[in-house]
Enzyme design. Structure first.
Site, mmCIF file in Angstrom:
data_model
loop_
_atom_site.group_PDB
_atom_site.id
_atom_site.type_symbol
_atom_site.label_atom_id
_atom_site.label_comp_id
_atom_site.label_asym_id
_atom_site.label_seq_id
_atom_site.Cartn_x
_atom_site.Cartn_y
_atom_site.Cartn_z
ATOM 1 N N SER A 119 -8.653 -24.467 -20.699
ATOM 2 C CA SER A 119 -9.275 -23.494 -21.341
ATOM 3 C C SER A 119 -10.676 -23.317 -21.568
ATOM 4 C CB SER A 119 -8.415 -23.734 -22.857
ATOM 5 O OG SER A 119 -9.459 -23.177 -23.907
ATOM 6 N N ASN A 131 8.953 12.332 10.702
ATOM 7 C CA ASN A 131 9.947 11.800 9.832
ATOM 8 C C ASN A 131 10.663 10.676 10.503
ATOM 9 O OD1 ASN A 131 8.908 13.783 8.234
ATOM 10 N ND2 ASN A 131 10.475 15.251 8.491
ATOM 11 N N THR A 168 22.290 -25.873 -24.013
ATOM 12 C CA THR A 168 22.971 -24.535 -24.217
ATOM 13 C C THR A 168 22.267 -24.065 -25.540
ATOM 14 O OG1 THR A 168 24.778 -25.116 -25.564
ATOM 15 C CG2 THR A 168 25.152 -24.914 -23.287
ATOM 16 N N HIS A 169 22.026 -22.629 -25.384
ATOM 17 C CA HIS A 169 21.020 -22.081 -26.746
ATOM 18 C C HIS A 169 19.880 -22.853 -26.778
ATOM 19 C CE1 HIS A 169 24.977 -20.338 -27.789
ATOM 20 N NE2 HIS A 169 25.411 -21.475 -27.634
ATOM 21 N N ASN A 207 -3.029 -26.249 -18.702
ATOM 22 C CA ASN A 207 -2.101 -25.023 -19.018
ATOM 23 C C ASN A 207 -1.101 -24.668 -17.930
ATOM 24 O OD1 ASN A 207 -3.020 -24.668 -21.651
ATOM 25 N ND2 ASN A 207 -4.966 -23.272 -21.116
ATOM 26 N N LYS A 249 -7.087 -28.871 -22.841
ATOM 27 C CA LYS A 249 -6.009 -28.134 -22.500
ATOM 28 C C LYS A 249 -5.665 -28.189 -21.192
ATOM 29 C CE LYS A 249 -4.246 -25.024 -24.455
ATOM 30 N NZ LYS A 249 -3.126 -24.545 -25.106
ATOM 31 N N GLN A 265 7.068 9.392 0.287
ATOM 32 C CA GLN A 265 5.826 8.787 0.702
ATOM 33 C C GLN A 265 5.566 7.721 -0.399
ATOM 34 O OE1 GLN A 265 2.145 10.527 2.719
ATOM 35 N NE2 GLN A 265 1.302 9.956 0.580
ATOM 36 N N GLU A 296 3.435 -19.122 -15.851
ATOM 37 C CA GLU A 296 3.518 -17.924 -16.692
ATOM 38 C C GLU A 296 3.072 -16.651 -15.807
ATOM 39 O OE1 GLU A 296 0.945 -18.703 -20.602
ATOM 40 O OE2 GLU A 296 0.419 -20.316 -19.151
ATOM 41 N N SER A 329 -1.774 8.746 2.553
ATOM 42 C CA SER A 329 -1.219 7.691 2.558
ATOM 43 C C SER A 329 -2.098 6.536 3.314
ATOM 44 C CB SER A 329 0.240 7.926 3.134
ATOM 45 O OG SER A 329 0.499 8.268 4.074
ATOM 46 N N TYR A 353 13.899 15.031 4.632
ATOM 47 C CA TYR A 353 12.646 14.418 4.257
ATOM 48 C C TYR A 353 11.825 15.212 3.221
ATOM 49 C CZ TYR A 353 7.695 12.380 4.233
ATOM 50 O OH TYR A 353 6.888 11.850 3.831
ATOM 51 N N LYS A 375 6.171 3.210 -0.507
ATOM 52 C CA LYS A 375 5.293 2.219 0.442
ATOM 53 C C LYS A 375 4.704 1.096 -0.506
ATOM 54 C CE LYS A 375 4.931 5.057 4.478
ATOM 55 N NZ LYS A 375 5.671 6.203 3.399
HETATM 56 N N1 ARG Z 1 2.859 10.053 5.386
HETATM 57 C C1 ARG Z 1 4.186 10.491 5.378
HETATM 58 C C2 ARG Z 1 5.011 9.271 4.599
HETATM 59 O O1 ARG Z 1 4.506 8.514 4.153
HETATM 60 C C3 ARG Z 1 4.760 10.451 6.728
HETATM 61 C C4 ARG Z 1 5.634 11.374 7.148
HETATM 62 C C5 ARG Z 1 5.263 12.787 6.812
HETATM 63 N N2 ARG Z 1 5.973 13.939 7.138
HETATM 64 C C6 ARG Z 1 5.559 14.900 6.559
HETATM 65 N N3 ARG Z 1 6.385 15.895 7.071
HETATM 66 N N4 ARG Z 1 4.612 15.104 6.206
HETATM 67 O O2 ARG Z 1 6.261 9.549 4.358
#
Ligand code: ARG
Length: 458
Positions: free
Chosen positions: A276, A109, A154-155, A284, A282, A321, A289, A22, A316, A324
Protein backbone atom coordinates in the site's frame (compact mmCIF):
# COMPACT_ATOMS: atom_id res chain seq x y z
CA UNK A 1 -6.11 6.47 -53.20
CA UNK A 2 -6.53 2.79 -52.40
CA UNK A 3 -5.93 0.33 -55.26
CA UNK A 4 -9.49 -1.05 -55.07
CA UNK A 5 -11.57 2.15 -55.40
CA UNK A 6 -12.12 2.00 -59.16
CA UNK A 7 -15.89 2.23 -58.70
CA UNK A 8 -15.66 5.39 -56.60
CA UNK A 9 -14.75 8.83 -57.79
CA UNK A 10 -13.25 10.30 -54.66
CA UNK A 11 -10.86 9.30 -51.93
CA UNK A 12 -12.63 8.20 -48.81
CA UNK A 13 -13.39 10.84 -46.17
CA UNK A 14 -10.67 10.97 -43.50
CA UNK A 15 -13.11 10.35 -40.70
CA UNK A 16 -14.57 7.34 -42.51
CA UNK A 17 -11.07 6.02 -42.98
CA UNK A 18 -10.39 6.16 -39.31
CA UNK A 19 -13.79 4.76 -38.41
CA UNK A 20 -13.66 1.79 -40.74
CA UNK A 21 -9.98 0.81 -40.61
CA UNK A 22 -9.18 -2.46 -38.91
CA UNK A 23 -5.41 -2.29 -39.44
CA UNK A 24 -4.78 -0.91 -35.91
CA UNK A 25 -5.72 -4.37 -34.62
CA UNK A 26 -5.82 -6.84 -37.52
CA UNK A 27 -2.11 -6.35 -38.27
CA UNK A 28 -1.79 -9.23 -35.83
CA UNK A 29 -3.02 -11.53 -38.60
CA UNK A 30 -0.05 -10.74 -40.85
CA UNK A 31 1.65 -14.16 -40.53
CA UNK A 32 -1.57 -16.01 -41.22
CA UNK A 33 -2.49 -13.70 -44.09
CA UNK A 34 0.90 -14.24 -45.70
CA UNK A 35 0.85 -18.02 -45.16
CA UNK A 36 -2.67 -18.14 -46.65
CA UNK A 37 -1.60 -16.07 -49.64
CA UNK A 38 1.48 -18.20 -50.27
CA UNK A 39 -0.66 -21.36 -50.30
CA UNK A 40 -3.20 -19.63 -52.54
CA UNK A 41 -0.53 -18.50 -55.03
CA UNK A 42 0.94 -22.02 -55.17
CA UNK A 43 -2.48 -23.48 -55.74
CA UNK A 44 -3.25 -20.97 -58.53
CA UNK A 45 -0.03 -22.00 -60.30
CA UNK A 46 -0.67 -25.73 -59.86
CA UNK A 47 -4.10 -25.29 -61.38
CA UNK A 48 -2.69 -23.29 -64.29
CA UNK A 49 -4.59 -20.16 -63.26
CA UNK A 50 -1.39 -18.10 -62.98
CA UNK A 51 2.07 -18.85 -64.38
CA UNK A 52 4.59 -20.67 -62.15
CA UNK A 53 6.96 -17.69 -62.48
CA UNK A 54 4.25 -15.35 -61.26
CA UNK A 55 3.61 -17.59 -58.26
CA UNK A 56 7.32 -17.64 -57.48
CA UNK A 57 7.59 -13.90 -57.52
CA UNK A 58 4.43 -13.59 -55.40
CA UNK A 59 5.83 -16.02 -52.85
CA UNK A 60 9.20 -14.32 -52.59
CA UNK A 61 7.55 -10.89 -52.45
CA UNK A 62 5.30 -12.06 -49.60
CA UNK A 63 8.27 -13.49 -47.72
CA UNK A 64 10.11 -10.20 -48.08
CA UNK A 65 7.06 -8.34 -46.76
CA UNK A 66 6.94 -10.66 -43.76
CA UNK A 67 10.57 -9.86 -42.98
CA UNK A 68 9.88 -6.15 -43.33
CA UNK A 69 6.95 -6.37 -40.96
CA UNK A 70 9.03 -8.28 -38.43
CA UNK A 71 11.85 -5.76 -38.65
CA UNK A 72 9.39 -2.91 -38.19
CA UNK A 73 10.16 -1.58 -41.68
CA UNK A 74 6.80 -2.17 -43.33
CA UNK A 75 4.63 0.91 -43.50
CA UNK A 76 1.04 0.12 -42.61
CA UNK A 77 -1.39 2.57 -44.16
CA UNK A 78 -4.74 3.13 -42.46
CA UNK A 79 -6.26 4.27 -45.78
CA UNK A 80 -5.68 0.68 -46.94
CA UNK A 81 -8.20 -0.39 -44.32
CA UNK A 82 -6.93 -3.77 -43.22
CA UNK A 83 -4.03 -6.19 -43.14
CA UNK A 84 -5.17 -7.89 -46.34
CA UNK A 85 -5.12 -4.78 -48.51
CA UNK A 86 -1.95 -3.47 -46.89
CA UNK A 87 -0.06 -6.63 -47.75
CA UNK A 88 -1.54 -6.84 -51.24
CA UNK A 89 -0.64 -3.22 -51.98
CA UNK A 90 2.84 -3.78 -50.55
CA UNK A 91 3.22 -6.79 -52.83
CA UNK A 92 2.16 -4.86 -55.91
CA UNK A 93 4.66 -2.11 -55.07
CA UNK A 94 7.35 -4.71 -54.72
CA UNK A 95 6.79 -7.09 -57.64
CA UNK A 96 4.55 -5.11 -59.97
CA UNK A 97 1.90 -6.70 -62.16
CA UNK A 98 2.16 -10.27 -60.85
CA UNK A 99 1.14 -8.95 -57.43
CA UNK A 100 -2.20 -8.01 -58.91
CA UNK A 101 -2.86 -11.66 -59.77
CA UNK A 102 -2.74 -12.93 -56.20
CA UNK A 103 -6.34 -12.00 -55.54
CA UNK A 104 -7.61 -14.13 -58.44
CA UNK A 105 -10.26 -16.61 -57.25
CA UNK A 106 -10.32 -15.09 -53.78
CA UNK A 107 -12.13 -12.41 -51.81
CA UNK A 108 -11.24 -10.64 -48.62
CA UNK A 109 -14.29 -12.34 -47.18
CA UNK A 110 -12.86 -15.84 -47.42
CA UNK A 111 -9.40 -14.45 -46.74
CA UNK A 112 -10.35 -12.89 -43.40
CA UNK A 113 -12.28 -16.01 -42.38
CA UNK A 114 -9.19 -18.08 -43.15
CA UNK A 115 -6.77 -15.80 -41.31
CA UNK A 116 -8.92 -15.63 -38.23
CA UNK A 117 -9.38 -19.40 -38.10
CA UNK A 118 -5.63 -19.88 -38.38
CA UNK A 119 -5.10 -17.39 -35.56
CA UNK A 120 -7.78 -19.10 -33.47
CA UNK A 121 -6.21 -22.53 -33.92
CA UNK A 122 -2.91 -21.21 -32.54
CA UNK A 123 -4.65 -19.44 -29.67
CA UNK A 124 -6.50 -22.63 -28.77
CA UNK A 125 -3.28 -24.68 -28.75
CA UNK A 126 -1.53 -22.12 -26.56
CA UNK A 127 -4.49 -21.87 -24.21
CA UNK A 128 -4.62 -25.63 -23.77
CA UNK A 129 -0.87 -25.72 -23.04
CA UNK A 130 -1.14 -23.05 -20.41
CA UNK A 131 -4.16 -24.72 -18.81
CA UNK A 132 -2.06 -27.84 -18.60
CA UNK A 133 0.78 -25.86 -17.00
CA UNK A 134 -1.53 -24.64 -14.27
CA UNK A 135 -2.82 -28.17 -13.75
CA UNK A 136 0.78 -29.28 -13.21
CA UNK A 137 1.41 -26.55 -10.65
CA UNK A 138 -1.76 -27.47 -8.74
CA UNK A 139 -0.82 -31.12 -8.83
CA UNK A 140 2.72 -30.44 -7.57
CA UNK A 141 1.30 -28.41 -4.69
CA UNK A 142 -1.24 -31.14 -3.87
CA UNK A 143 1.43 -33.86 -3.91
CA UNK A 144 3.75 -31.81 -1.71
CA UNK A 145 0.96 -31.39 0.86
CA UNK A 146 -0.71 -34.77 0.64
CA UNK A 147 -1.40 -35.16 4.34
CA UNK A 148 -2.58 -31.61 5.06
CA UNK A 149 -6.14 -31.37 6.37
CA UNK A 150 -8.27 -28.26 6.32
CA UNK A 151 -11.88 -27.32 6.88
CA UNK A 152 -14.12 -27.74 3.86
CA UNK A 153 -16.84 -25.09 3.59
CA UNK A 154 -20.37 -24.70 2.38
CA UNK A 155 -21.92 -21.22 2.54
CA UNK A 156 -18.38 -20.25 3.58
CA UNK A 157 -19.18 -21.83 6.95
CA UNK A 158 -17.00 -24.68 8.25
CA UNK A 159 -18.62 -27.92 7.08
CA UNK A 160 -16.49 -31.08 7.11
CA UNK A 161 -12.73 -31.67 7.08
CA UNK A 162 -11.08 -32.37 3.74
CA UNK A 163 -7.56 -32.82 2.47
CA UNK A 164 -5.98 -29.73 0.91
CA UNK A 165 -4.94 -32.00 -1.97
CA UNK A 166 -8.60 -32.86 -2.54
CA UNK A 167 -9.50 -29.18 -2.64
CA UNK A 168 -6.70 -28.42 -5.12
CA UNK A 169 -7.72 -31.35 -7.30
CA UNK A 170 -11.18 -29.84 -7.61
CA UNK A 171 -9.53 -27.08 -9.67
CA UNK A 172 -7.60 -29.69 -11.62
CA UNK A 173 -10.96 -31.14 -12.69
CA UNK A 174 -12.34 -27.75 -13.74
CA UNK A 175 -9.24 -27.08 -15.82
CA UNK A 176 -9.51 -30.52 -17.39
CA UNK A 177 -13.01 -29.66 -18.58
CA UNK A 178 -11.63 -26.37 -19.93
CA UNK A 179 -8.94 -28.23 -21.86
CA UNK A 180 -11.59 -30.57 -23.27
CA UNK A 181 -13.86 -27.68 -24.14
CA UNK A 182 -11.11 -25.92 -26.09
CA UNK A 183 -10.41 -29.25 -27.76
CA UNK A 184 -14.03 -29.41 -28.92
CA UNK A 185 -13.83 -25.82 -30.08
CA UNK A 186 -10.71 -26.72 -32.09
CA UNK A 187 -12.60 -29.36 -34.07
CA UNK A 188 -15.05 -26.79 -35.41
CA UNK A 189 -12.36 -24.14 -35.92
CA UNK A 190 -10.16 -26.48 -37.92
CA UNK A 191 -12.19 -26.04 -41.13
CA UNK A 192 -10.69 -24.30 -44.17
CA UNK A 193 -12.95 -21.62 -45.72
CA UNK A 194 -10.77 -20.42 -48.62
CA UNK A 195 -12.45 -20.96 -51.99
CA UNK A 196 -15.75 -19.56 -50.75
CA UNK A 197 -14.96 -16.31 -52.58
CA UNK A 198 -17.03 -13.30 -51.68
CA UNK A 199 -20.06 -15.47 -50.91
CA UNK A 200 -20.95 -17.85 -53.74
CA UNK A 201 -17.73 -19.76 -54.36
CA UNK A 202 -15.31 -18.90 -57.17
CA UNK A 203 -15.50 -19.36 -60.93
CA UNK A 204 -12.10 -20.99 -61.34
CA UNK A 205 -10.99 -24.57 -61.15
CA UNK A 206 -9.33 -24.29 -57.74
CA UNK A 207 -8.08 -27.07 -55.45
CA UNK A 208 -9.44 -26.52 -51.97
CA UNK A 209 -8.07 -29.82 -50.61
CA UNK A 210 -4.59 -28.74 -51.61
CA UNK A 211 -5.06 -25.47 -49.72
CA UNK A 212 -6.28 -27.31 -46.64
CA UNK A 213 -3.25 -29.61 -46.75
CA UNK A 214 -0.80 -26.73 -47.21
CA UNK A 215 -2.33 -24.78 -44.35
CA UNK A 216 -2.75 -27.72 -41.96
CA UNK A 217 -6.54 -27.86 -41.86
CA UNK A 218 -8.39 -31.14 -41.28
CA UNK A 219 -11.46 -30.28 -43.32
CA UNK A 220 -12.82 -27.84 -45.88
CA UNK A 221 -16.03 -25.89 -45.40
CA UNK A 222 -19.12 -27.21 -47.20
CA UNK A 223 -21.16 -24.09 -47.85
CA UNK A 224 -19.65 -20.86 -49.12
CA UNK A 225 -22.31 -18.57 -47.64
CA UNK A 226 -21.89 -20.17 -44.24
CA UNK A 227 -18.10 -20.21 -44.42
CA UNK A 228 -18.02 -16.47 -45.09
CA UNK A 229 -20.44 -15.51 -42.39
CA UNK A 230 -19.66 -18.01 -39.65
CA UNK A 231 -18.00 -16.59 -36.55
CA UNK A 232 -19.21 -19.37 -34.22
CA UNK A 233 -15.61 -20.35 -33.64
CA UNK A 234 -14.84 -16.91 -32.21
CA UNK A 235 -17.85 -17.11 -29.94
CA UNK A 236 -16.97 -20.64 -28.88
CA UNK A 237 -13.47 -19.54 -27.94
CA UNK A 238 -14.87 -16.60 -26.00
CA UNK A 239 -17.41 -18.84 -24.27
CA UNK A 240 -14.79 -21.43 -23.32
CA UNK A 241 -12.47 -18.61 -22.22
CA UNK A 242 -15.24 -17.10 -20.09
CA UNK A 243 -15.78 -20.42 -18.36
CA UNK A 244 -12.05 -20.79 -17.85
CA UNK A 245 -11.81 -17.31 -16.35
CA UNK A 246 -14.80 -18.07 -14.15
CA UNK A 247 -12.89 -21.05 -12.76
CA UNK A 248 -9.76 -18.94 -12.29
CA UNK A 249 -11.79 -16.25 -10.54
CA UNK A 250 -12.97 -18.81 -7.99
CA UNK A 251 -9.40 -19.93 -7.36
CA UNK A 252 -8.35 -16.27 -7.12
CA UNK A 253 -11.09 -15.59 -4.61
CA UNK A 254 -9.90 -18.46 -2.42
CA UNK A 255 -6.32 -17.22 -2.67
CA UNK A 256 -7.55 -13.81 -1.51
CA UNK A 257 -9.56 -15.28 1.37
CA UNK A 258 -6.91 -17.75 2.45
CA UNK A 259 -4.18 -15.12 2.55
CA UNK A 260 -6.29 -12.83 4.75
CA UNK A 261 -5.28 -12.47 8.42
CA UNK A 262 -8.62 -14.05 9.34
CA UNK A 263 -8.00 -17.31 7.45
CA UNK A 264 -4.19 -17.21 7.44
CA UNK A 265 -3.96 -20.49 5.50
CA UNK A 266 -1.40 -19.43 2.90
CA UNK A 267 1.21 -16.82 2.26
CA UNK A 268 1.80 -15.37 -1.16
CA UNK A 269 5.35 -15.06 -2.37
CA UNK A 270 6.53 -11.43 -2.23
CA UNK A 271 6.99 -11.50 -6.01
CA UNK A 272 3.24 -12.03 -6.35
CA UNK A 273 2.14 -9.49 -3.74
CA UNK A 274 1.76 -5.73 -3.73
CA UNK A 275 1.77 -3.20 -0.97
CA UNK A 276 0.00 0.00 0.00
CA UNK A 277 1.15 3.54 -0.67
CA UNK A 278 0.02 4.61 2.79
CA UNK A 279 -0.23 1.58 5.10
CA UNK A 280 3.29 0.22 5.54
CA UNK A 281 2.18 -3.14 6.95
CA UNK A 282 0.15 -4.21 3.92
CA UNK A 283 0.81 -7.24 1.77
CA UNK A 284 -1.98 -7.29 -0.76
CA UNK A 285 -3.19 -9.99 -3.16
CA UNK A 286 -3.77 -7.52 -6.05
CA UNK A 287 -2.76 -10.09 -8.65
CA UNK A 288 -5.52 -12.47 -7.58
CA UNK A 289 -7.95 -9.55 -7.36
CA UNK A 290 -7.18 -8.63 -10.96
CA UNK A 291 -7.76 -12.22 -12.03
CA UNK A 292 -11.18 -11.92 -10.42
CA UNK A 293 -11.70 -8.48 -11.96
CA UNK A 294 -10.59 -9.27 -15.50
CA UNK A 295 -13.13 -12.08 -15.70
CA UNK A 296 -15.71 -9.37 -16.39
CA UNK A 297 -13.95 -8.31 -19.58
CA UNK A 298 -14.19 -11.80 -21.02
CA UNK A 299 -17.89 -12.05 -20.27
CA UNK A 300 -18.22 -8.65 -21.96
CA UNK A 301 -16.46 -9.81 -25.12
CA UNK A 302 -18.66 -12.90 -25.29
CA UNK A 303 -21.84 -10.89 -24.90
CA UNK A 304 -20.63 -8.28 -27.38
CA UNK A 305 -19.90 -10.85 -30.08
CA UNK A 306 -23.16 -12.73 -29.58
CA UNK A 307 -24.92 -9.39 -29.92
CA UNK A 308 -22.94 -8.32 -32.99
CA UNK A 309 -23.83 -11.54 -34.79
CA UNK A 310 -27.46 -11.54 -33.76
CA UNK A 311 -29.84 -11.32 -36.73
CA UNK A 312 -27.09 -10.56 -39.27
CA UNK A 313 -28.31 -11.57 -42.72
CA UNK A 314 -26.07 -13.78 -44.86
CA UNK A 315 -23.37 -13.51 -45.94
CA UNK A 316 -20.55 -11.07 -45.04
CA UNK A 317 -21.47 -7.82 -43.31
CA UNK A 318 -18.96 -5.30 -42.12
CA UNK A 319 -20.34 -5.65 -38.57
CA UNK A 320 -18.24 -8.78 -38.45
CA UNK A 321 -15.03 -6.79 -38.38
CA UNK A 322 -15.96 -6.20 -34.73
CA UNK A 323 -15.03 -9.84 -34.06
CA UNK A 324 -11.32 -9.26 -33.67
CA UNK A 325 -10.58 -6.90 -30.80
CA UNK A 326 -12.67 -8.80 -28.26
CA UNK A 327 -11.33 -12.12 -29.49
CA UNK A 328 -7.70 -11.01 -29.30
CA UNK A 329 -8.26 -9.48 -25.88
CA UNK A 330 -10.03 -12.60 -24.59
CA UNK A 331 -7.10 -14.78 -25.63
CA UNK A 332 -4.45 -12.31 -24.41
CA UNK A 333 -6.15 -11.89 -21.05
CA UNK A 334 -6.77 -15.59 -20.51
CA UNK A 335 -3.20 -16.52 -21.46
CA UNK A 336 -1.68 -13.86 -19.22
CA UNK A 337 -3.99 -14.88 -16.39
CA UNK A 338 -3.04 -18.52 -16.70
CA UNK A 339 0.64 -17.61 -16.53
CA UNK A 340 0.26 -15.40 -13.52
CA UNK A 341 -1.94 -17.85 -11.59
CA UNK A 342 0.54 -20.63 -12.33
CA UNK A 343 3.25 -18.41 -10.85
CA UNK A 344 1.18 -17.81 -7.71
CA UNK A 345 0.52 -21.51 -7.20
CA UNK A 346 4.17 -22.45 -7.79
CA UNK A 347 5.38 -20.04 -5.11
CA UNK A 348 2.60 -20.14 -2.55
CA UNK A 349 3.47 -21.13 1.06
CA UNK A 350 0.94 -23.40 2.73
CA UNK A 351 0.52 -22.84 6.48
CA UNK A 352 -0.26 -26.44 7.35
CA UNK A 353 -0.50 -25.87 11.09
CA UNK A 354 -3.06 -23.08 10.72
CA UNK A 355 -5.17 -25.22 8.41
CA UNK A 356 -5.02 -28.06 10.90
CA UNK A 357 -5.94 -25.81 13.81
CA UNK A 358 -8.88 -24.51 11.86
CA UNK A 359 -10.24 -28.05 11.61
CA UNK A 360 -10.56 -28.01 15.40
CA UNK A 361 -12.99 -25.09 15.26
CA UNK A 362 -16.45 -25.00 13.76
CA UNK A 363 -17.81 -28.40 14.89
CA UNK A 364 -16.61 -30.09 11.70
CA UNK A 365 -17.13 -33.57 13.16
CA UNK A 366 -20.85 -33.16 13.86
CA UNK A 367 -21.81 -35.19 10.76
CA UNK A 368 -19.43 -37.97 11.77
CA UNK A 369 -20.97 -38.12 15.23
CA UNK A 370 -24.43 -38.32 13.66
CA UNK A 371 -23.09 -41.16 11.48
CA UNK A 372 -21.76 -42.76 14.68
CA UNK A 373 -25.27 -42.76 16.15
CA UNK A 374 -26.60 -44.21 12.90
CA UNK A 375 -24.08 -47.02 13.38
CA UNK A 376 -25.66 -47.65 16.78
CA UNK A 377 -29.13 -47.94 15.28
CA UNK A 378 -30.42 -44.35 15.38
CA UNK A 379 -32.15 -43.26 12.13
CA UNK A 380 -30.11 -40.52 10.41
CA UNK A 381 -32.76 -37.81 10.71
CA UNK A 382 -33.06 -38.13 14.50
CA UNK A 383 -29.28 -38.56 14.85
CA UNK A 384 -28.95 -35.26 12.96
CA UNK A 385 -31.35 -33.64 15.41
CA UNK A 386 -29.52 -34.99 18.47
CA UNK A 387 -26.23 -33.63 17.12
CA UNK A 388 -27.83 -30.25 16.38
CA UNK A 389 -28.85 -30.00 20.02
CA UNK A 390 -25.44 -31.17 21.23
CA UNK A 391 -23.66 -28.55 19.08
CA UNK A 392 -26.00 -25.84 20.36
CA UNK A 393 -25.21 -26.93 23.94
CA UNK A 394 -21.45 -26.75 23.23
CA UNK A 395 -21.75 -23.36 21.49
CA UNK A 396 -23.59 -21.94 24.51
CA UNK A 397 -20.73 -23.03 26.74
CA UNK A 398 -18.05 -21.88 24.35
CA UNK A 399 -16.66 -25.37 24.05
CA UNK A 400 -15.51 -27.61 21.22
CA UNK A 401 -17.19 -31.03 20.88
CA UNK A 402 -14.09 -32.84 22.12
CA UNK A 403 -14.10 -30.67 25.26
CA UNK A 404 -17.42 -32.12 26.42
CA UNK A 405 -17.46 -35.13 28.75
CA UNK A 406 -19.00 -38.45 27.85
CA UNK A 407 -21.62 -37.78 30.53
CA UNK A 408 -22.60 -34.60 28.70
CA UNK A 409 -22.84 -36.54 25.42
CA UNK A 410 -25.05 -39.12 27.09
CA UNK A 411 -27.53 -36.40 28.14
CA UNK A 412 -28.40 -36.18 24.44
CA UNK A 413 -28.34 -39.88 23.56
CA UNK A 414 -27.70 -42.99 25.61
CA UNK A 415 -26.12 -44.51 22.48
CA UNK A 416 -22.92 -42.46 22.93
CA UNK A 417 -20.06 -44.58 24.28
CA UNK A 418 -16.35 -44.06 24.90
CA UNK A 419 -15.61 -44.85 21.24
CA UNK A 420 -17.41 -41.65 20.16
CA UNK A 421 -14.34 -39.89 21.46
CA UNK A 422 -12.12 -41.63 18.93
CA UNK A 423 -13.72 -39.73 16.07
CA UNK A 424 -11.16 -37.23 14.79
CA UNK A 425 -10.40 -35.11 11.76
CA UNK A 426 -8.35 -38.02 10.43
CA UNK A 427 -11.07 -40.65 10.89
CA UNK A 428 -13.62 -38.28 9.38
CA UNK A 429 -11.48 -37.77 6.29
CA UNK A 430 -10.62 -41.48 6.01
CA UNK A 431 -14.32 -42.39 6.17
CA UNK A 432 -15.12 -40.57 2.88
CA UNK A 433 -13.77 -43.51 0.97
CA UNK A 434 -15.81 -43.64 -2.23
CA UNK A 435 -14.65 -42.55 -5.65
CA UNK A 436 -14.50 -38.76 -5.60
CA UNK A 437 -14.28 -38.59 -1.80
CA UNK A 438 -11.56 -37.00 0.32
CA UNK A 439 -10.20 -40.19 1.99
CA UNK A 440 -6.40 -40.45 1.55
CA UNK A 441 -6.89 -43.67 -0.40
CA UNK A 442 -9.17 -41.92 -2.89
CA UNK A 443 -7.04 -38.78 -3.05
CA UNK A 444 -3.95 -40.87 -3.77
CA UNK A 445 -5.80 -42.53 -6.61
CA UNK A 446 -6.92 -39.13 -7.89
CA UNK A 447 -3.36 -37.78 -7.69
CA UNK A 448 -2.06 -40.73 -9.67
CA UNK A 449 -4.79 -40.29 -12.26
CA UNK A 450 -4.03 -36.57 -12.53
CA UNK A 451 -0.30 -37.25 -12.86
CA UNK A 452 -1.03 -39.63 -15.71
CA UNK A 453 -3.15 -37.01 -17.44
CA UNK A 454 -0.51 -34.28 -17.27
CA UNK A 455 2.32 -36.52 -18.32
CA UNK A 456 0.66 -38.17 -21.25
CA UNK A 457 -2.68 -38.14 -22.98
CA UNK A 458 -5.41 -35.68 -22.23
N1 ARG B 1 -11.41 -5.75 -42.59
C1 ARG B 1 -12.43 -6.69 -42.89
C2 ARG B 1 -12.82 -7.48 -41.65
O1 ARG B 1 -12.09 -7.47 -40.74
C3 ARG B 1 -11.96 -7.65 -43.93
C4 ARG B 1 -13.04 -8.14 -44.84
C5 ARG B 1 -13.53 -6.99 -45.60
N2 ARG B 1 -14.48 -7.30 -46.57
C6 ARG B 1 -15.20 -6.36 -47.07
N3 ARG B 1 -16.04 -6.72 -47.96
N4 ARG B 1 -15.10 -5.10 -46.67
O2 ARG B 1 -13.86 -8.11 -41.58
Amino acid sequence: MSHIRGRLNKAVDKLVNKYTASIPFDWRLYQHDIAGSIAHAKMLARQGIIAPKEAESIVSGLKAIKDEIEQGKFQFKPELEDIHLNIEAGLMDKIGEAGGKLHTARSRNDQVALDLRMWAKEAIAETRNKLRGLQRALLDLAEANKEVAMPGYTHLQPAQPVLLAHHLLAYFEMLQRDIDRFGDCLKRTDVMPLGSGALAGVGYNIDREFLAGELGFSEISQNSLDAISDRDFVIEYEAAASLGMMHLSRLAEEIILWSSAEFNFIELDDAYATTSSIMPQKKNPDVAELVRGKTGRLYGHLTAMLTTMKALPLAYNRDMQEDKEGFFDSADTLLATLEVVTGIIKTIRVKKENMKQATQRGYLLATDLADYLVGKGEPFRSAHNIMGKLVSYAVQRGKALNELSLAEYKQFSPLFGEDAKSITTETSIAARDNTGGTAPKQVNKALARARKIVSGGS
